[in-house]
Design a protein around this motif. Structure first.
Motif, PDB file in Angstrom:
ATOM      1  N   SER A 254       0.841  -1.197   0.000  1.00  0.00           N
ATOM      2  CA  SER A 254       0.000   0.000   0.000  1.00  0.00           C
ATOM      3  C   SER A 254       0.876   1.246   0.000  1.00  0.00           C
ATOM      4  O   SER A 254       1.911   1.302   0.664  1.00  0.00           O
ATOM      5  N   GLY A 255       0.450   2.251  -0.769  1.00  0.00           N
ATOM      6  CA  GLY A 255       1.172   3.514  -0.810  1.00  0.00           C
ATOM      7  C   GLY A 255       2.285   3.583  -1.823  1.00  0.00           C
ATOM      8  O   GLY A 255       3.043   4.559  -1.837  1.00  0.00           O
ATOM      9  N   CYS A 256       2.364   2.574  -2.713  1.00  0.00           N
ATOM     10  CA  CYS A 256       3.440   2.606  -3.717  1.00  0.00           C
ATOM     11  C   CYS A 256       2.987   3.223  -5.042  1.00  0.00           C
ATOM     12  O   CYS A 256       3.753   3.246  -5.998  1.00  0.00           O
ATOM     13  N   GLY A 257       1.748   3.694  -5.117  1.00  0.00           N
ATOM     14  CA  GLY A 257       1.316   4.450  -6.290  1.00  0.00           C
ATOM     15  C   GLY A 257       0.620   3.668  -7.374  1.00  0.00           C
ATOM     16  O   GLY A 257       0.418   4.185  -8.480  1.00  0.00           O
ATOM     17  N   LYS A 258       0.183   2.451  -7.081  1.00  0.00           N
ATOM     18  CA  LYS A 258      -0.477   1.630  -8.105  1.00  0.00           C
ATOM     19  C   LYS A 258      -1.744   2.308  -8.633  1.00  0.00           C
ATOM     20  O   LYS A 258      -1.928   2.459  -9.848  1.00  0.00           O
TER      21      LYS A 258
ATOM     22  N   GLU B 103       7.578  -0.630  -5.624  1.00  0.00           N
ATOM     23  CA  GLU B 103       8.044  -0.374  -4.269  1.00  0.00           C
ATOM     24  C   GLU B 103       7.757   1.082  -3.929  1.00  0.00           C
ATOM     25  O   GLU B 103       7.660   1.935  -4.815  1.00  0.00           O
ATOM     26  N   PRO B 104       7.610   1.381  -2.623  1.00  0.00           N
ATOM     27  CA  PRO B 104       7.156   2.717  -2.205  1.00  0.00           C
ATOM     28  C   PRO B 104       8.282   3.680  -1.856  1.00  0.00           C
ATOM     29  O   PRO B 104       9.461   3.339  -1.873  1.00  0.00           O
ATOM     30  N   SER B 105       7.845   4.909  -1.543  1.00  0.00           N
ATOM     31  CA  SER B 105       8.672   5.976  -0.940  1.00  0.00           C
ATOM     32  C   SER B 105       9.843   6.439  -1.797  1.00  0.00           C
ATOM     33  O   SER B 105      10.992   6.341  -1.378  1.00  0.00           O
ATOM     34  N   PRO B 106       9.606   7.067  -2.931  1.00  0.00           N
ATOM     35  CA  PRO B 106       8.313   7.177  -3.637  1.00  0.00           C
ATOM     36  C   PRO B 106       8.050   5.938  -4.490  1.00  0.00           C
ATOM     37  O   PRO B 106       8.941   5.111  -4.708  1.00  0.00           O
ATOM     38  N   GLY B 107       6.819   5.810  -4.980  1.00  0.00           N
ATOM     39  CA  GLY B 107       6.442   4.656  -5.778  1.00  0.00           C
ATOM     40  C   GLY B 107       7.200   4.596  -7.092  1.00  0.00           C
ATOM     41  O   GLY B 107       7.329   5.588  -7.802  1.00  0.00           O
ATOM     42  N   ARG B 108       7.710   3.411  -7.396  1.00  0.00           N
ATOM     43  CA  ARG B 108       8.433   3.208  -8.651  1.00  0.00           C
ATOM     44  C   ARG B 108       8.380   1.732  -9.027  1.00  0.00           C
ATOM     45  O   ARG B 108       8.128   0.874  -8.180  1.00  0.00           O
ATOM     46  N   ILE B 109       8.608   1.453 -10.303  1.00  0.00           N
ATOM     47  CA  ILE B 109       8.598   0.075 -10.777  1.00  0.00           C
ATOM     48  C   ILE B 109       9.929  -0.569 -10.430  1.00  0.00           C
ATOM     49  O   ILE B 109      10.993  -0.117 -10.867  1.00  0.00           O
TER      50      ILE B 109
ATOM     51  N   LEU C   7       9.085  -8.854  -4.045  1.00  0.00           N
ATOM     52  CA  LEU C   7       8.442  -8.062  -3.002  1.00  0.00           C
ATOM     53  C   LEU C   7       9.146  -8.212  -1.645  1.00  0.00           C
ATOM     54  O   LEU C   7       8.660  -7.727  -0.640  1.00  0.00           O
ATOM     55  N   ASP C   8      10.282  -8.912  -1.679  1.00  0.00           N
ATOM     56  CA  ASP C   8      11.098  -9.127  -0.464  1.00  0.00           C
ATOM     57  C   ASP C   8      10.404  -9.993   0.576  1.00  0.00           C
ATOM     58  O   ASP C   8      10.575  -9.803   1.781  1.00  0.00           O
ATOM     59  N   PHE C   9       9.631 -10.980   0.088  1.00  0.00           N
ATOM     60  CA  PHE C   9       9.034 -11.975   0.982  1.00  0.00           C
ATOM     61  C   PHE C   9       9.703 -13.318   0.738  1.00  0.00           C
ATOM     62  O   PHE C   9       9.997 -13.681  -0.379  1.00  0.00           O
TER      63      PHE C   9
END
Length: 250
Positions: A46-50, A212-218, A248-250
């Motif tokens: 959430s918050g990555c700009g999708k 990925e977030p902060s800021p959102g980018r591919i 996604l780093d999982f």
């Protein structure tokens, strides 16, 4: 219908913060090229700009920097070339299923020319016998099918889906995944969908953009080269899921 080619070049979007003089950088430096026949899923926290990307493509909000073009023409606002389906079905509660679907034709005075198309799409979504029902009489899955049909009937070059299945129970959600895929396979237009469900993305898409977030980018652009219909328990499916989760780093 002309083939669609959507391009985002160096696109960034920032929003002013109400409580301070600062800004929130929703997405930055988005470069993307997609075509007809692709089913692109955007996944990420959430918050990555999708959803911001979908709204810019739909012309609902302008980019702060960069440009977005469809077949070489700048997207400067909403148009009938882009249809959008939201997480909750945005239907007119005072209109029947049939009148929700044919609404755009009634507004532009062309309904008499499109009766056959309305019948075709009612049959395609399996709601012929519910044509006179109102949204309040429908299940969540049925209402979402009506919302999809209303967006599809004008034959948009691009269909944007912003978590359209997020509010549905697991069984309805899987059925609706197949409904959307059937519609896409019949039309082969460009579909772009936001989802938080990795399995859903692997099951449906030809291509997954991991953000990925902060800021959102591919972060990664991954092609899913599996035949349809896909088997969720297959080794190939599991491998794709593992690749996305790793991104996604999982």
């Amino acid at each position: 219908m002309k083939k669609s080619h959507l391009v985002l070049e160096q696109v960034s979007k920032s929003f002013p913060r109400v409580e301070t003089d600062g800004v929130t950088h929703a997405v930055t430096n988005i470069n993307l090229s997609v075509h007809d026949g692709e089913f692109v899923c955007l996944v990420g926290p959430s918050g990555c700009g999708k959803s911001t990307i979908l709204r810019m493509v739909a012309g609902l909000i302008p980019p702060t920097l960069g440009k977005i073009t469809l077949n070489g023409q700048d997207i400067n606002g909403p148009s009938d070339e882009c249809g959008m389906v939201f997480q909750k079905p945005t239907l007119f509660p005072w209109l029947t299923v049939e009148n929700n679907i044919n609404f755009s034709f009634r507004m532009d005075g062309t309904l008499d020319q499109h009766h056959a198309e309305v019948e075709r799409i009612l049959k395609m979504i399996g709601l012929e016998e519910f044509r006179t029902d109102y949204p309040g009489q429908l299940s969540g899955g049925m209402a979402q099918r009506v919302a999809l049909a209303r967006s599809l009937i004008t034959e948009p070059r691009i269909l944007l889906l912003d978590e359209p299945l997020g509010a549905l129970d697991a069984f309805t959600r899987m059925n609706m995944q197949d409904e959307i895929l059937n519609i896409w396979q019949q039309n082969r237009n460009l579909f772009m969908m936001v989802t938080h469900d990795v399995d859903e993305a692997v099951y449906m898409s030809t291509r997954i953009l991991v953000m990925e977030p902060s800021p959102g980018r591919i972060k990664e652009d991954i092609v899913i080269d599996l035949p349809y219909p896909r088997k969720r328990s297959s080794e190939e499916f599991t491998d794709c899921r593992s690749q996305i989760l790793a991104a996604l780093d999982f």
